[in-house]
Enzyme design. Sequence first.
Site, PDB file in Angstrom:
ATOM      1  N   GLU A  77      32.276  44.799  35.772  1.00 30.88           N
ATOM      2  CA  GLU A  77      31.796  43.522  35.218  1.00 30.88           C
ATOM      3  C   GLU A  77      30.373  43.594  34.679  1.00 30.88           C
ATOM      4  O   GLU A  77      29.702  42.564  34.562  1.00 30.88           O
ATOM      5  CB  GLU A  77      31.870  42.439  36.296  1.00 30.88           C
ATOM      6  CG  GLU A  77      33.282  42.130  36.738  1.00 30.88           C
ATOM      7  CD  GLU A  77      33.337  40.800  37.446  1.00 30.88           C
ATOM      8  OE1 GLU A  77      33.877  39.846  36.866  1.00 30.88           O
ATOM      9  OE2 GLU A  77      32.841  40.734  38.597  1.00 30.88           O
ATOM     10  N   HIS A  96      24.953  38.570  40.131  1.00 29.88           N
ATOM     11  CA  HIS A  96      26.346  38.082  40.122  1.00 29.88           C
ATOM     12  C   HIS A  96      26.889  38.160  41.543  1.00 29.88           C
ATOM     13  O   HIS A  96      26.831  39.216  42.174  1.00 29.88           O
ATOM     14  CB  HIS A  96      27.212  38.920  39.193  1.00 29.88           C
ATOM     15  CG  HIS A  96      28.677  38.613  39.356  1.00 29.88           C
ATOM     16  ND1 HIS A  96      29.190  37.346  39.160  1.00 29.88           N
ATOM     17  CD2 HIS A  96      29.731  39.387  39.747  1.00 29.88           C
ATOM     18  CE1 HIS A  96      30.501  37.372  39.392  1.00 29.88           C
ATOM     19  NE2 HIS A  96      30.847  38.591  39.763  1.00 29.88           N
ATOM     20  N   HIS A  98      29.717  36.408  44.807  1.00 32.84           N
ATOM     21  CA  HIS A  98      30.871  35.615  45.257  1.00 32.84           C
ATOM     22  C   HIS A  98      30.506  34.812  46.506  1.00 32.84           C
ATOM     23  O   HIS A  98      31.368  34.532  47.337  1.00 32.84           O
ATOM     24  CB  HIS A  98      32.049  36.532  45.616  1.00 32.84           C
ATOM     25  CG  HIS A  98      32.400  37.538  44.582  1.00 32.84           C
ATOM     26  ND1 HIS A  98      32.935  38.766  44.898  1.00 32.84           N
ATOM     27  CD2 HIS A  98      32.310  37.505  43.233  1.00 32.84           C
ATOM     28  CE1 HIS A  98      33.154  39.451  43.777  1.00 32.84           C
ATOM     29  NE2 HIS A  98      32.782  38.722  42.762  1.00 32.84           N
ATOM     30  N   HIS A 166      36.092  32.522  41.147  1.00 36.68           N
ATOM     31  CA  HIS A 166      35.413  33.801  41.121  1.00 36.68           C
ATOM     32  C   HIS A 166      34.061  33.778  41.862  1.00 36.68           C
ATOM     33  O   HIS A 166      33.937  34.368  42.919  1.00 36.68           O
ATOM     34  CB  HIS A 166      35.237  34.218  39.657  1.00 36.68           C
ATOM     35  CG  HIS A 166      34.708  35.590  39.444  1.00 36.68           C
ATOM     36  ND1 HIS A 166      34.934  36.307  38.304  1.00 36.68           N
ATOM     37  CD2 HIS A 166      33.938  36.383  40.226  1.00 36.68           C
ATOM     38  CE1 HIS A 166      34.341  37.495  38.400  1.00 36.68           C
ATOM     39  NE2 HIS A 166      33.732  37.550  39.550  1.00 36.68           N
TER      40      HIS A 166
END
Lengths: 238, 238, 238, 238
Positions: A77, A96, A98, A166
Amino acid sequence: MSALPALIDDLVAANRILAGLNVLDGFGHVSVRHPGDPNRYLLSRSLAPELVTPADIMTFDLASNAQDDDTRTPYQERFIHGEIYKRRPDVQAVVHSHAATVVPFAVSSVKLRPIYHMSSFLRAGASVFEIRERFKMTDMLIRNNDQGAALAEKLGDDAVVLMRGHGFCATGESIPVAVYRAYYTQSNAALQQQAIALGGSVTYLEPEEAERADATNRSVIMRPWSLWRAKFYAQGSN
Amino acid sequence: MSALPALIDDLVAANRILAGLNVLDGFGHVSVRHPGDPNRYLLSRSLAPELVTPADIMTFDLASNAQDDDTRTPYQERFIHGEIYKRRPDVQAVVHSHAATVVPFAVSSVKLRPIYHMSSFLRAGASVFEIRERFKMTDMLIRNNDQGAALAEKLGDDAVVLMRGHGFCATGESIPVAVYRAYYTQSNAALQQQAIALGGSVTYLEPEEAERADATNRSVIMRPWSLWRAKFYAQGSN
Amino acid sequence: MSALPALIDDLVAANRILAGLNVLDGFGHVSVRHPGDPNRYLLSRSLAPELVTPADIMTFDLASNAQDDDTRTPYQERFIHGEIYKRRPDVQAVVHSHAATVVPFAVSSVKLRPIYHMSSFLRAGASVFEIRERFKMTDMLIRNNDQGAALAEKLGDDAVVLMRGHGFCATGESIPVAVYRAYYTQSNAALQQQAIALGGSVTYLEPEEAERADATNRSVIMRPWSLWRAKFYAQGSN
Amino acid sequence: MSALPALIDDLVAANRILAGLNVLDGFGHVSVRHPGDPNRYLLSRSLAPELVTPADIMTFDLASNAQDDDTRTPYQERFIHGEIYKRRPDVQAVVHSHAATVVPFAVSSVKLRPIYHMSSFLRAGASVFEIRERFKMTDMLIRNNDQGAALAEKLGDDAVVLMRGHGFCATGESIPVAVYRAYYTQSNAALQQQAIALGGSVTYLEPEEAERADATNRSVIMRPWSLWRAKFYAQGSN
């Protein structure tokens, strides 16, 4: 360019700190724009953040191609990072994640909004990127530049964008600011969840309050950063 | 058969990792199918998972009889493992857990459904095994092959099955996959709980999204596994 | 009487374990009936449980008078222990706690009920002792034998009793059983809270399931006890 | 004045303890009135509480001017402390915190009220300071004596005051009492949240119960304080 080793040390520290703060677990990543070339960014090879060392840092161009004939496996990603740096010259670091408290807001019709001054960077609330809108059925990952560009477009001029089913991305003008925002996005989500569950009315920050508080917070950003380095990356040198 | 010591080391690591991740406490267990004989499986003697060492691993046939004249006390619920291996040749590892976030979904009329890509193995949602249906009043444990078979039947072709008033089982084609699924079943339960509590509408993964994401996750399974081994079983060799 | 040093070691272990499991913090206490005299019990002097050592253990008669001219400061609420031992000859150990997950059920009209086999000792649900009923306005503590007797009466033949605006008591036929029950009272409260918050219907254990499961759990009580001693009292000798 | 080094040691301990108990993170602070001069108070320079040492303690007058030509950077919100000491001669220690469980009550129409004896100092419930009432749009911080005075006025004769979109302050007649109250404000908020989420009716402490319990708790304040010093500041000397 002499700033590079210090910045890589901060980037490794950011990986360890975000793992220590439970913003990242075995997945998620953090990058920084190259200090000597705004068209490149630095990001670990595919590895759990808690295990990242300076030797694991790779360099990418803004199309997210590895530089210097580096053939190590990159994160699938990485396009998140490249496309945000391409669209947002003010952004110098991207996380980034979760993180557990944030995902519920990424799948709910209820908007994540700033509940206290610490998360004032959320301003009028975080947008949610719905990958289905343009890309139909996917494995939910940002796997190419088109998907990264669509995410960066949804981010717009904000500091944070959620991703349906996500997680989220947090950005900032430096590594400490992006790490701070990732952590307090997580905190705000937990607090807002609880405030809503109380069943009464909830007062969020006014946009003007948020704007003023964000400026103040950025002025004292080294206070939590120093603590976090001491707690989670004491072995680091800088 | 030369793979046996390495697999036992992974099985011990799985016990420590699942304890470290709070998927198991004093109770629960994890097994692996024997690498040299698909009609046998490996499981610790009756012991808290956090204390398991290679010397504690016993061998059972699929009727859950101890092999090699091993007279040590086995787990009362070993029939869970034998009956799943009997019915599901694709399954190579099984986790049985009472993890705190999952139990509420095992007693509620609300279904556990995949909220993000990490738990895409939940597909259309986890079934709940109701032991009363066939066995009336019990002590809630899976104490014999009949009960184990009924549980395996409820599991069907899924990766995970919940057990009313008890806990859940997660399966996979390897130890890292089963451990990953047990951990993210726990995470998904916590996230879905919070998403529901927000009071708005909740968007779950579409079956096709779930299928695609599950394939992707299995391709990067060693990333969290390496982290977890380093954190919770650093003393292991492999 | 030769069992005394081993039992004191277990009592100290119980103090450390309950602190380690967050059942006790700076407050709360655990006692055991004297192995050589059923009309006496053993309890630390007034001290945070995590700091208790064998030298801190005092002996009391069932009226909660210190024995052996021991003039150290006792816990103000020792009458809880004396009155339960007086009324319940089957009880050999008592835990008094303010554990965070349990207190909400002690102030709510919603009853704490067994949600899974691990907390089957809760049977048809825990009663709540309302000190106002007999004693009007108090500082909420059990400060004398009358108040202790009223609490023991509310406990009746149960394993656990909640105390409005205060906490709860768990009892058992041994230290490991009482500690187990205190811990799983805490766990059950957290699970039931979450199950209710899901908004669907909740299935609790049937009384017959609870009775059977409680018998089973007591047969494997040494499994969690061994783990907890290893984790929280490794320095102990026995 | 000979009490000064011991008090500074306690103040450093309080910083570490409050960080260890998650009442403070990178932000928040704790002060004590000067033992030799009621018109001065002691507070760390601008630093994360977990990193504070005796050398970081500064002295301020009640207008929050640094004394002794100390030019180190002070906390921006030191006016909280000065104005409370000015208005409340009984207060000897003040904690300012953004503790996660408390903030939801600072933004909700639901009042924080004492749910058990440990938080009886909350009496009839905590007031919420709304900075907008007098100061319109701000960055939410208490940046000057006027704002500090308005906050102290809202505190009135209470032990605790919440701050909308920000956090709370806890006060006491000594460092251990203020630390105890900050910690149990956090605990009470978590418990009340859960009690409300159960959906039934909730019984709070009666004012007379609260008054009696608060007197009792202050009489055993050294029990948790000793534990907390041992756990979070063992290296301290006193």
